[in-house]
Design an enzyme around this catalytic site. Structure first.
Site, PDB file in Angstrom:
ATOM      1  N   GLU B 129      57.978  71.283  57.694  1.00 25.37           N
ATOM      2  CA  GLU B 129      57.632  70.963  56.976  1.00 25.37           C
ATOM      3  C   GLU B 129      57.621  68.904  56.662  1.00 25.37           C
ATOM      4  O   GLU B 129      56.307  68.712  55.801  1.00 25.37           O
ATOM      5  CB  GLU B 129      58.719  71.677  55.972  1.00 25.37           C
ATOM      6  N   THR B 182      51.177  70.196  45.681  1.00 32.03           N
ATOM      7  CA  THR B 182      52.677  70.026  45.820  1.00 32.03           C
ATOM      8  C   THR B 182      53.165  68.706  45.124  1.00 32.03           C
ATOM      9  O   THR B 182      54.370  68.489  44.460  1.00 32.03           O
ATOM     10  CB  THR B 182      53.555  69.550  47.530  1.00 32.03           C
TER      11      THR B 182
END
Lengths: 308, 308
Positions: B129, B182
């Site tokens: 991530e 994001t």
């Protein structure tokens, strides 16, 4: 049944991260109340022992709470007389007004044959809180009536849920006998908070609720953290940080300010640990020259109880 | 065992009020991955089918996650080859990178005879991530690895707990095929929030967790409310408010933006309701001229699963 005697528990609101939403009920201290049916319609406060509180029903939280109940009952003849034995100091931060309101409506409801559910009674008891503090909050009356841990999700609409309470959870409360006004305690709070702090707080709230259901004392301990209100309000409480640190060293799971203070609560796993925490509180407070009382109590899972 | 095939689930992070803390795992969509032991030490990505992603291990989230695991293993000879079949679109907001990272570390761990617990694997997958988004967040990899609903209480120290998942809870996800970065989605958030909104949010978080444990679908429904992030981020998603309203009218318990979008998820009680919600999503999106995909899925309570 013409009269009933009830125990009305003290309560801890603002349980750490659960500011304004999570509360819990105590086995001690608590008030006792005798409620008698009366030929005279309405509600009268016949006596208050142990505290200097108004007898006039419309100025007494128990009176106001029962009036709210009687209004919904629509029986113009129903009459009750309430005698209150206060053990919870008004202004202690452990739900003194909530105990009186809660005990009164539960007792009256029982004498009436329980026309209302315990959850419905919360709304009436909230009217007592409105009189006491100007805001009809539920975070003390909900645990006082329902017992155990409770969560107030929302006020509009009112949405209260009882949470699971692990059996071995104990509470130690110290009440430093100084005055902290709820209004002052509220005024020093900030109107805006950092997003990062807010996220940390709701992570803790979620974890505390999960910890209660899992009966996971370590998780409960880790989540008893308030990064938003405690850093501000703790300045109002003598030796707060030393007290908290020493209690955790003595084995407390964690804790914080009870309600808007000045009382401080600590949760423990088991009675022995809770008593050790009480000793530690004594050691920290004895040299301070402040009067104080300490209570050790299991969590009260029944709420207001009939005792006679 | 020299090779293993795993299913790596898509995930919904930021479950309504649980922004940054609550996630859940899906049964569909999900990636498939074949992981083979190799004579050559280290990790190689042999192929990625269905998406244009880097094969170089240090630039591939699965590669980076496995490298993090191998570093802790301290066996210089361990070698693995990973073949990835992507079904989750990168950038969809349903945990595409998390699935690859999670699937890779669970698969490698199984081939190694499980030296690490599932919870320990979360930390390795978080490195994937970090590569994907710049932040080693856990809100997708935790549910992908542990299954069900998970809560990330804290990052320092990392504190993750699996929550109870009611059996009859279904998810409908619509993925509008538009790009929401994001980083953009994060940039438009405010750094400070109103205290009153924060309290409402953590009341909802507590109630959502309680609702999951109580299997109380009404309470879950009432607590699926995000007063902080959704009002801002929803502007990035076509017809968000109509979509949500119509889905709730069709019987959805509630929902919100999946991760940082553009996907939107809705929870339902039971498959029939989840399929009705899918029909409604179709009706709302068909006229918009935006490509989209809809998934109906039970909550995946196992996380990454061995399928061969």
């Amino acid at each position: 049944m013409d009269s009933i005697k009830v125990f009305a528990p003290g309560t801890v609101a603002n349980v750490a991260c659960g500011f304004d939403v999570i509360g819990l009920a105590l086995d001690a201290p608590g008030d006792e109340m005798i409620i008698r049916r009366s030929e005279v319609p309405g509600v009268r406060i016949s006596a208050v022992h142990g505290a200097d509180l108004p007898l006039e029903a419309s100025r007494n939280v128990a009176g106001v709470a029962v009036q709210a109940l009687l209004q919904k009952l629509e029986d113009p003849k129903a009459g009750f007389e309430i005698e209150i034995f206060k053990n919870i100091h008004p202004g202690s931060g452990i739900g003194s007004s909530a105990a009186s309101s809660a005990g009164a409506v539960v007792g009256v409801n029982l004498l009436l044959g329980e026309p209302f559910s315990r959850k419905q009674l919360v709304r009436f008891a909230m009217e007592g809180e409105r009189l006491a503090s100007g805001a009809a909050h539920a975070d003390n009356v909900a645990p006082a009536i329902l017992g155990g841990f409770t969560l107030v999700r929302s006020y509009r609409p009112l949405d209260i849920t009882a949470l699971h309470t692990p059996k071995d959870l104990w509470v130690t409360v110290i009440h430093p006998q100084i005055e902290v006004k709820t209004s002052d305690a509220r005024e020093i709070l900030k109107q805006k908070v950092l997003m990062t702090d807010a996220i940390r707080q709701w992570g803790n709230v979620g974890a505390l609720v999960a910890g209660l259901y899992q009966e996971n004392y370590d998780l409960i301990s880790r989540s008893l953290e308030d990064v938003i209100v405690e850093p501000i309000r703790s300045i109002l409480i003598p030796a707060f940080h030393e007290l908290k640190l020493r209690c955790k060293e003595a084995g407390a799971l964690g804790g914080g300010i009870s309600g808007s203070g000045p009382s401080v609560f600590m949760l423990s796993k088991g009675e022995e640990s809770a008593r050790k925490v009480a000793d530690t509180m004594n050691q920290v407070y004895a040299p301070l020259g402040v009067d104080y009382k300490i209570y050790v109590s299991q969590i009260n899972t029944e709420g207001v109880k009939v005792i006679g």
